[in-house]
Design a protein around this motif. Structure first.
Motif, PDB file in Angstrom:
ATOM      1  N   VAL A 109      -1.629  17.214  -8.180  1.00 31.91           N
ATOM      2  CA  VAL A 109      -2.136  15.904  -8.196  1.00 31.91           C
ATOM      3  C   VAL A 109      -1.457  15.287  -7.368  1.00 31.91           C
ATOM      4  N   GLU A 110      -2.191  14.099  -6.768  1.00 30.86           N
ATOM      5  CA  GLU A 110      -1.705  13.204  -5.727  1.00 30.86           C
ATOM      6  C   GLU A 110      -2.428  11.818  -6.076  1.00 30.86           C
ATOM      7  N   ILE A 111      -1.364  10.883  -6.055  1.00 29.65           N
ATOM      8  CA  ILE A 111      -1.699   9.306  -6.770  1.00 29.65           C
ATOM      9  C   ILE A 111      -1.393   8.354  -5.670  1.00 29.65           C
ATOM     10  N   GLU A 112      -2.434   7.647  -5.268  1.00 31.20           N
ATOM     11  CA  GLU A 112      -2.085   6.575  -4.207  1.00 31.20           C
ATOM     12  C   GLU A 112      -2.234   5.314  -5.192  1.00 31.20           C
ATOM     13  N   TRP A 143      -6.458   8.781  -8.233  1.00 30.24           N
ATOM     14  CA  TRP A 143      -5.687  10.222  -8.400  1.00 30.24           C
ATOM     15  C   TRP A 143      -6.768  11.140  -7.819  1.00 30.24           C
ATOM     16  N   TYR A 144      -6.043  12.136  -7.147  1.00 31.07           N
ATOM     17  CA  TYR A 144      -6.769  13.366  -6.750  1.00 31.07           C
ATOM     18  C   TYR A 144      -6.047  14.587  -7.321  1.00 31.07           C
ATOM     19  N   VAL A 145      -7.048  15.183  -8.046  1.00 29.34           N
ATOM     20  CA  VAL A 145      -6.562  16.483  -8.974  1.00 29.34           C
ATOM     21  C   VAL A 145      -7.370  17.714  -8.526  1.00 29.34           C
ATOM     22  N   THR A 146      -6.351  18.723  -8.565  1.00 29.39           N
ATOM     23  CA  THR A 146      -7.153  19.972  -8.145  1.00 29.39           C
ATOM     24  C   THR A 146      -7.868  20.761  -9.038  1.00 29.39           C
ATOM     25  N   ASP A 147      -8.023  20.234 -10.561  1.00 33.32           N
ATOM     26  CA  ASP A 147      -8.613  20.919 -11.366  1.00 33.32           C
ATOM     27  C   ASP A 147      -9.011  19.908 -12.494  1.00 33.32           C
ATOM     28  N   ARG A 148     -10.359  19.682 -12.368  1.00 34.16           N
ATOM     29  CA  ARG A 148     -10.981  18.613 -13.006  1.00 34.16           C
ATOM     30  C   ARG A 148     -11.154  18.858 -14.671  1.00 34.16           C
ATOM     31  N   ALA A 149     -10.913  20.271 -14.897  1.00 31.96           N
ATOM     32  CA  ALA A 149     -11.004  20.622 -16.441  1.00 31.96           C
ATOM     33  C   ALA A 149      -9.397  20.506 -16.983  1.00 31.96           C
ATOM     34  N   ALA A 150      -8.550  20.622 -16.148  1.00 27.12           N
ATOM     35  CA  ALA A 150      -7.295  20.486 -16.451  1.00 27.12           C
ATOM     36  C   ALA A 150      -7.056  19.127 -16.970  1.00 27.12           C
ATOM     37  N   TYR A 151      -7.399  18.254 -15.882  1.00 30.71           N
ATOM     38  CA  TYR A 151      -7.330  16.906 -16.108  1.00 30.71           C
ATOM     39  C   TYR A 151      -7.859  16.199 -17.490  1.00 30.71           C
ATOM     40  N   PHE A 202       0.911  -1.203   0.015  1.00 34.79           N
ATOM     41  CA  PHE A 202       0.170  -0.104  -0.044  1.00 34.79           C
ATOM     42  C   PHE A 202       0.795   1.212  -0.045  1.00 34.79           C
ATOM     43  N   LEU A 203       0.598   2.103  -0.989  1.00 36.98           N
ATOM     44  CA  LEU A 203       1.596   3.409  -0.974  1.00 36.98           C
ATOM     45  C   LEU A 203       0.719   4.352  -0.814  1.00 36.98           C
ATOM     46  N   ALA A 204       1.170   5.488   0.210  1.00 41.75           N
ATOM     47  CA  ALA A 204       0.566   6.726   0.352  1.00 41.75           C
ATOM     48  C   ALA A 204       0.706   7.548  -0.952  1.00 41.75           C
ATOM     49  N   GLY A 205      -0.317   8.350  -0.644  1.00 39.14           N
ATOM     50  CA  GLY A 205      -0.323   9.478  -1.817  1.00 39.14           C
ATOM     51  C   GLY A 205       0.942  10.138  -2.300  1.00 39.14           C
ATOM     52  N   GLN A 206       1.467   9.901  -3.592  1.00 41.32           N
ATOM     53  CA  GLN A 206       2.644  10.410  -4.201  1.00 41.32           C
ATOM     54  C   GLN A 206       2.261  11.770  -4.953  1.00 41.32           C
ATOM     55  N   ILE A 207       3.126  12.915  -4.756  1.00 43.18           N
ATOM     56  CA  ILE A 207       3.043  14.181  -5.437  1.00 43.18           C
ATOM     57  C   ILE A 207       3.761  14.108  -6.468  1.00 43.18           C
ATOM     58  N   GLY A 208       3.982  15.541  -7.237  1.00 40.36           N
ATOM     59  CA  GLY A 208       4.738  15.806  -8.382  1.00 40.36           C
ATOM     60  C   GLY A 208       6.286  16.268  -7.738  1.00 40.36           C
ATOM     61  N   GLU A 218     -11.703  15.371  -8.352  1.00 40.79           N
ATOM     62  CA  GLU A 218     -11.568  16.397  -7.926  1.00 40.79           C
ATOM     63  C   GLU A 218     -11.404  16.841  -6.625  1.00 40.79           C
ATOM     64  N   VAL A 219     -10.549  17.503  -6.021  1.00 49.14           N
ATOM     65  CA  VAL A 219     -10.410  17.941  -4.706  1.00 49.14           C
ATOM     66  C   VAL A 219     -10.118  19.332  -4.900  1.00 49.14           C
ATOM     67  N   SER A 220     -10.492  20.210  -3.693  1.00 45.63           N
ATOM     68  CA  SER A 220     -10.100  21.823  -3.412  1.00 45.63           C
ATOM     69  C   SER A 220      -8.878  21.955  -3.310  1.00 45.63           C
ATOM     70  N   SER A 221      -8.073  21.112  -2.667  1.00 45.68           N
ATOM     71  CA  SER A 221      -6.548  21.312  -2.619  1.00 45.68           C
ATOM     72  C   SER A 221      -5.996  20.268  -2.065  1.00 45.68           C
ATOM     73  N   LEU A 222      -4.625  20.156  -1.802  1.00 47.85           N
ATOM     74  CA  LEU A 222      -4.002  18.969  -1.530  1.00 47.85           C
ATOM     75  C   LEU A 222      -3.217  19.544  -0.333  1.00 47.85           C
ATOM     76  N   MET A 223      -2.419  18.804   0.489  1.00 49.09           N
ATOM     77  CA  MET A 223      -1.407  19.319   1.706  1.00 49.09           C
ATOM     78  C   MET A 223      -0.533  20.313   1.206  1.00 49.09           C
ATOM     79  N   GLU A 224       0.229  19.935   0.135  1.00 56.21           N
ATOM     80  CA  GLU A 224       1.205  20.632  -0.448  1.00 56.21           C
ATOM     81  C   GLU A 224       0.644  21.768  -1.476  1.00 56.21           C
ATOM     82  N   ALA A 225       0.788  22.981  -1.069  1.00 52.64           N
ATOM     83  CA  ALA A 225       0.269  24.079  -1.650  1.00 52.64           C
ATOM     84  C   ALA A 225       0.400  24.042  -3.294  1.00 52.64           C
TER      85      ALA A 225
END
Length: 132
Positions: free
Chosen positions: A122-125, A77-85, A29-35, A111-118
């Protein structure tokens, strides 16, 4: 093979993901990874660049236990902008295949409003199952 795709008869085949996967073996199990890179520096600001790095991070973590991209059975996948995705379609698909090949596990995108790192867009589990 450590897993089998579940595709009900008569259902249209999904594009770019699997409806379901059944697997046996050692579960990772992997925690969410960001860019960001190994030094926690973002490699770019756009979705495609960050998604590719997040996937590369997932592959690097899996390699620590001898696992490979083909062992992944689920990505969220957790993305902050559905349209961009949605607009990133072909470029995002190419970045995905560069890292993951033609392996398409069960996937969900939200789509999420924001992620922990400003600066993260995108964050992917990931969940992987490695044959014993």
């Amino acid at each position: 093979m450590s897993h089998r795709t579940l595709q009900p008869d008569g259902w249209a085949r999904p594009r770019g993901y699997a409806n379901g996967i059944v697997a046996r073996g050692r579960t990772i199990f992997l925690a969410g990874q960001i860019g960001w890179d190994a030094e926690q520096r973002f490699v770019g600001r756009d979705l495609v660049t960050q998604a590719k790095q997040a996937l590369q991070n997932i592959v690097a973590i899996l390699a620590e236990d001898g696992a490979k991209p083909e062992h992944i059975v689920r990505l969220t996948w957790y993305v902050t902008d559905r349209a961009a995705y949605l607009a990133a379609g072909a470029a995002l698909g190419a970045a995905y295949r560069d890292v993951m090949g033609k392996h398409f596990p069960a996937m969900t995108a939200v789509e999420v409003s924001s992620l922990m790192e400003a600066d993260a867009v995108v964050e992917i589990e990931a969940t992987a199952v490695v044959p014993e």
